[in-house]
Scaffold this motif. Structure first.
Motif, PDB file in Angstrom:
ATOM      1  N   SER A  40       0.809  -1.216   0.000  1.00 30.42           N
ATOM      2  CA  SER A  40       0.000   0.000   0.000  1.00 30.42           C
ATOM      3  C   SER A  40       0.843   1.267   0.000  1.00 30.42           C
ATOM      4  O   SER A  40       0.314   2.368   0.159  1.00 30.42           O
ATOM      5  N   SER A  41       2.142   1.123  -0.200  1.00 28.35           N
ATOM      6  CA  SER A  41       3.014   2.286  -0.253  1.00 28.35           C
ATOM      7  C   SER A  41       2.823   3.019  -1.574  1.00 28.35           C
ATOM      8  O   SER A  41       2.286   2.477  -2.552  1.00 28.35           O
ATOM      9  N   ARG A  42       3.282   4.263  -1.621  1.00 27.09           N
ATOM     10  CA  ARG A  42       3.126   5.053  -2.837  1.00 27.09           C
ATOM     11  C   ARG A  42       3.882   4.423  -3.999  1.00 27.09           C
ATOM     12  O   ARG A  42       3.436   4.484  -5.143  1.00 27.09           O
ATOM     13  N   ARG A  43       4.987   3.774  -3.730  1.00 29.45           N
ATOM     14  CA  ARG A  43       5.800   3.187  -4.796  1.00 29.45           C
ATOM     15  C   ARG A  43       5.130   1.978  -5.429  1.00 29.45           C
ATOM     16  O   ARG A  43       5.258   1.743  -6.628  1.00 29.45           O
ATOM     17  N   GLN A  44       4.389   1.201  -4.638  1.00 30.78           N
ATOM     18  CA  GLN A  44       3.803  -0.025  -5.162  1.00 30.78           C
ATOM     19  C   GLN A  44       2.300   0.062  -5.445  1.00 30.78           C
ATOM     20  O   GLN A  44       1.753  -0.831  -6.100  1.00 30.78           O
ATOM     21  N   ALA A  45       1.631   1.087  -4.964  1.00 29.31           N
ATOM     22  CA  ALA A  45       0.168   1.139  -5.050  1.00 29.31           C
ATOM     23  C   ALA A  45      -0.341   0.995  -6.479  1.00 29.31           C
ATOM     24  O   ALA A  45      -1.354   0.328  -6.729  1.00 29.31           O
ATOM     25  N   ALA A  46       0.357   1.599  -7.438  1.00 29.29           N
ATOM     26  CA  ALA A  46      -0.106   1.541  -8.827  1.00 29.29           C
ATOM     27  C   ALA A  46      -0.070   0.128  -9.390  1.00 29.29           C
ATOM     28  O   ALA A  46      -0.883  -0.227 -10.252  1.00 29.29           O
ATOM     29  N   LEU A  47       0.859  -0.700  -8.905  1.00 34.02           N
ATOM     30  CA  LEU A  47       0.990  -2.063  -9.416  1.00 34.02           C
ATOM     31  C   LEU A  47      -0.212  -2.922  -9.052  1.00 34.02           C
ATOM     32  O   LEU A  47      -0.658  -3.764  -9.842  1.00 34.02           O
ATOM     33  N   TRP A  48      -0.778  -2.686  -7.867  1.00 32.83           N
ATOM     34  CA  TRP A  48      -1.825  -3.574  -7.349  1.00 32.83           C
ATOM     35  C   TRP A  48      -3.232  -3.016  -7.556  1.00 32.83           C
ATOM     36  O   TRP A  48      -4.127  -3.284  -6.771  1.00 32.83           O
ATOM     37  N   GLN A  49      -3.419  -2.248  -8.620  1.00 32.86           N
ATOM     38  CA  GLN A  49      -4.751  -1.744  -8.952  1.00 32.86           C
ATOM     39  C   GLN A  49      -5.567  -2.841  -9.626  1.00 32.86           C
ATOM     40  O   GLN A  49      -5.072  -3.559 -10.497  1.00 32.86           O
ATOM     41  N   PRO A  50      -6.851  -2.996  -9.262  1.00 36.96           N
ATOM     42  CA  PRO A  50      -7.694  -4.030  -9.879  1.00 36.96           C
ATOM     43  C   PRO A  50      -7.732  -3.910 -11.399  1.00 36.96           C
ATOM     44  O   PRO A  50      -7.866  -2.817 -11.944  1.00 36.96           O
ATOM     45  N   GLY A  51      -7.611  -5.049 -12.054  1.00 45.56           N
ATOM     46  CA  GLY A  51      -7.628  -5.093 -13.511  1.00 45.56           C
ATOM     47  C   GLY A  51      -6.264  -5.154 -14.149  1.00 45.56           C
ATOM     48  O   GLY A  51      -6.148  -5.516 -15.332  1.00 45.56           O
ATOM     49  N   ASN A  52      -5.202  -4.818 -13.416  1.00 39.85           N
ATOM     50  CA  ASN A  52      -3.849  -4.878 -13.979  1.00 39.85           C
ATOM     51  C   ASN A  52      -3.436  -6.316 -14.255  1.00 39.85           C
ATOM     52  O   ASN A  52      -3.747  -7.219 -13.475  1.00 39.85           O
ATOM     53  N   LEU A  53      -2.724  -6.521 -15.350  1.00 37.20           N
ATOM     54  CA  LEU A  53      -2.111  -7.819 -15.646  1.00 37.20           C
ATOM     55  C   LEU A  53      -0.652  -7.731 -15.227  1.00 37.20           C
ATOM     56  O   LEU A  53       0.082  -6.849 -15.686  1.00 37.20           O
ATOM     57  N   ILE A  54      -0.233  -8.645 -14.348  1.00 34.25           N
ATOM     58  CA  ILE A  54       1.125  -8.583 -13.805  1.00 34.25           C
ATOM     59  C   ILE A  54       1.802  -9.944 -13.923  1.00 34.25           C
ATOM     60  O   ILE A  54       1.161 -10.958 -14.194  1.00 34.25           O
ATOM     61  N   LEU A  55       3.115  -9.940 -13.735  1.00 37.99           N
ATOM     62  CA  LEU A  55       3.876 -11.173 -13.550  1.00 37.99           C
ATOM     63  C   LEU A  55       4.060 -11.337 -12.051  1.00 37.99           C
ATOM     64  O   LEU A  55       4.769 -10.559 -11.412  1.00 37.99           O
ATOM     65  N   ALA A  56       3.388 -12.318 -11.471  1.00 36.28           N
ATOM     66  CA  ALA A  56       3.356 -12.490 -10.018  1.00 36.28           C
ATOM     67  C   ALA A  56       4.331 -13.568  -9.583  1.00 36.28           C
ATOM     68  O   ALA A  56       4.495 -14.592 -10.265  1.00 36.28           O
ATOM     69  N   ARG A  57       4.940 -13.333  -8.437  1.00 35.19           N
ATOM     70  CA  ARG A  57       5.793 -14.338  -7.796  1.00 35.19           C
ATOM     71  C   ARG A  57       5.205 -14.641  -6.422  1.00 35.19           C
ATOM     72  O   ARG A  57       5.025 -13.736  -5.608  1.00 35.19           O
ATOM     73  N   TYR A  58       4.913 -15.905  -6.210  1.00 35.04           N
ATOM     74  CA  TYR A  58       4.217 -16.329  -4.992  1.00 35.04           C
ATOM     75  C   TYR A  58       5.065 -17.366  -4.268  1.00 35.04           C
ATOM     76  O   TYR A  58       5.629 -18.276  -4.888  1.00 35.04           O
ATOM     77  N   SER A  59       5.138 -17.238  -2.954  1.00 37.17           N
ATOM     78  CA  SER A  59       5.887 -18.228  -2.160  1.00 37.17           C
ATOM     79  C   SER A  59       5.222 -18.406  -0.806  1.00 37.17           C
ATOM     80  O   SER A  59       4.745 -17.437  -0.201  1.00 37.17           O
ATOM     81  N   SER A  60       5.154 -19.644  -0.357  1.00 37.50           N
ATOM     82  CA  SER A  60       4.636 -19.949   0.974  1.00 37.50           C
ATOM     83  C   SER A  60       5.236 -21.261   1.440  1.00 37.50           C
ATOM     84  O   SER A  60       5.566 -22.139   0.630  1.00 37.50           O
ATOM     85  N   ARG A  61       5.367 -21.419   2.735  1.00 36.07           N
ATOM     86  CA  ARG A  61       5.950 -22.646   3.288  1.00 36.07           C
ATOM     87  C   ARG A  61       4.955 -23.789   3.223  1.00 36.07           C
ATOM     88  O   ARG A  61       5.340 -24.936   2.993  1.00 36.07           O
TER      89      ARG A  61
END
Length: 269
Positions: A40-61
């Protein structure tokens, strides 16, 4: 679980100090959620707007825990539509509907690819707005989740021509000749949703409103009514926006008729 894939951003909710819980729609993993540090920071907020197509990296244990997300922009959507409110409303409605309706981690690859294509169309097509494509997207969402409408033949006679209505109970088409005395209880079927509809048919607000009313009935009845949840607010705002366009068109036509009538009266003297 660790993977990298294309994904559509569905929603982002602030979490903690600067973080965000983001919901994505992916081709192979369906709808997933993850925690984004600084999301939710100013630097990243634009990336996570609904409708955007992104290359996502997901990790969980563990497979059942909330994983961590990061991503890179592939195609901006919301920012490109700031001066086109109707197209922006289409994107917001599609994102909220998918977020609310799709089950967690259940892949729907064909529907994912259709959603990517339609979001691109919402950005590119300006006039008329691609509301017809959006209505077709909603019918695809219903079909994907097991509530598909049968619009290729009449439920009563079996005819494939002159389809004009849909049963609000069964979701099956009814021809004009077979509707009979039940016509007032049936939902209007826009021609662009039938096999006989032309590619560019229905590009006007009244036809858009009919399509949204049709799919909205089944969204409310099956997807959200069964869960005792309301239809997402973005979807209701879209329908209200289209109804306002219909009212404006009717008012303009009435004004034109009044001008023509006045000119005829003047010419009679």
């Amino acid at each position: 679980m660790n993977f990298e894939c294309a994904a559509i951003v569905l929603s982002a909710r602030r979490y903690g100090e600067g973080g965000a819980v983001v919901h994505l729609f992916t081709e192979e993993h369906g709808r997933i959620a993850g925690l984004v540090r600084g999301g939710s920071s100013r630097r990243q907020a634009a990336l996570w707007q609904p409708g955007n197509l992104i290359l996502a990296r997901y990790s969980s244990r563990l497979s059942d825990q909330l994983g961590h997300l990061s991503g890179e922009m592939v195609q901006e959507t919301a920012v490109r539509l700031l001066d086109r409110p109707l197209q922006l409303a289409l994107v917001q409605s599609a994102a909220e509907l998918a977020d609310a309706a799709l089950p967690d981690r259940e892949p729907h690859p064909d529907f994912f690819l259709q959603t990517v294509r339609d979001l691109a169309a919402f950005c590119v097509l300006a006039d008329p707005a691609p509301v017809v494509d959006y209505v077709r997207w909603e019918t695809a969402l219903l079909a994907t989740l097991g509530y598909g409408l049968t619009l290729d033949s009449c439920a009563i006679s079996g005819d494939t021509s002159d389809l004009a209505f849909v049963s609000p109970r069964t979701g099956r088409a009814v021809s004009r000749s077979a509707a009979g005395v039940w016509v007032d209880r049936l939902l209007p079927l826009p021609r662009y949703l039938t096999l006989q509809g032309a590619e560019n048919e229905g590009d006007d607000p009244p036809a858009w409103a009919e399509g949204l009313a049709l799919t909205g009935h089944f969204l409310s009845r099956h997807l959200f009514g069964a869960r005792h949840k309301p239809v997402p607010g973005a979807r209701e705002r879209l329908e209200q926006r289209v109804r306002a366009l219909v009212d404006a068109q009717i008012a303009a036509e009435q004004s034109d008729d009044a001008v023509i009538s006045s000119q005829r009266d003047d010419s009679s003297f």
